[in-house]
Design an enzyme around this catalytic site. Sequence first.
Site: not given
Ligand code: UD1
Length: 340
Positions: A33, A12, A154, A177, A150, A199, A125
Amino acid sequence: MRILVTGGTGYIGSHTVVELQQGGFEVVIIDDLSNSYAGVVDNIEKITGVRPGFERIDLSCEEKVMDFFLRNNGISGVIHFAAFKAVGESVEQPLKYYRNNLLSLINVLKGMEMHGISPIVFSSSCTVYGQPDMLPVTENSPLKKAWSPYGHTKQVSEEIIANTASVTQINSILLRYFNPIGAHDSALIGELPIGIPNNLVPFITQTAIGKRECLSVFGNDYNTPDGTAVRDYIHVVDLAKAHVTAISRLMKSENRQKVEIFNIGTGNGFSVLEVIQSFERISGQKLNYRFAPRRPGDIEKVWADTALANHVLGWKTEKNLDDMMASAWKWEKSIRGKYE
Ligand code: UD1
């Protein structure tokens, strides 16, 4: 108007440096880094035509931070991104997270206080809300007990800033965010996860390009329209622009309180399956995925009430989910074979 951007070579941070420079600000980056590459500075320069200042400093070292502020007396504002952000790792290694995330912030605030610098925009966050009782979630929603170190860093960081602002010249905007995804249109900067991505979107694009075999969709029995979890995904460039708006507001003393808080999302929730469908639509290719058990600690659904950011900050998002996925895919293809 010289802005210190900590964590400015990160995901970001780098997009925000670009938007700041394009908005006429001069930027100096501090980054250690630990989770980014020095080459990001070159790529920022390729996009904007201006090379930002860069210093490799571990912000948790007070002596080095004080030395930086002594040598850089022209700084008029700070945007503080530098922090560790892997939720799972923070559970395994809590002290690493508390030490880095809190000491870095404390040292930056101390440097600002000593040198009479007022504005700081802080990257918070939506994780501070946990699973909210009411959706969309407003800034007044009660903060729930953080389930990860984590998330707790925040929450504590927000309090450290509020307590410090109340007794110093410091004014702050805390941006909460939602889920930042996507990359710059130039495909010169984007998210560079080290190792296996946690993610969703990097995992989708890495699967599509053949780096991962199959995406696990964590949970299809949630109380949502298609059973998969819902999040408010926001394009990282829209998010970056929110920082320019916020630091400008503080620098023009337009803030109404010493500490203002804004949700930064689109206001729309999308399920994991909807994100996959968007990816398949923009890429024209089928994604290999399977349903897997829920991921421990995941919440069911969250999306933002963005009224305050829209009306008070005068900021709103411009990009939709397909734009986000198209830019993420373009970025993944552009880094194919690099950063291995
Ligand atoms: C979380 C936090 C966010 C933080 C971030 C850092 C919350 C609401 N959000 O994001 O503030 O900055 O972590 O990493 O607490 N998923 C899958 N398969 C995967 C990966 C993810 O199904 O391989 C799903 C997760 O279960 C979730 C969605 O995708 O439902 C988003 O996941 P992700 O991108 O990891 O973000 P958050 O967990 O929402």
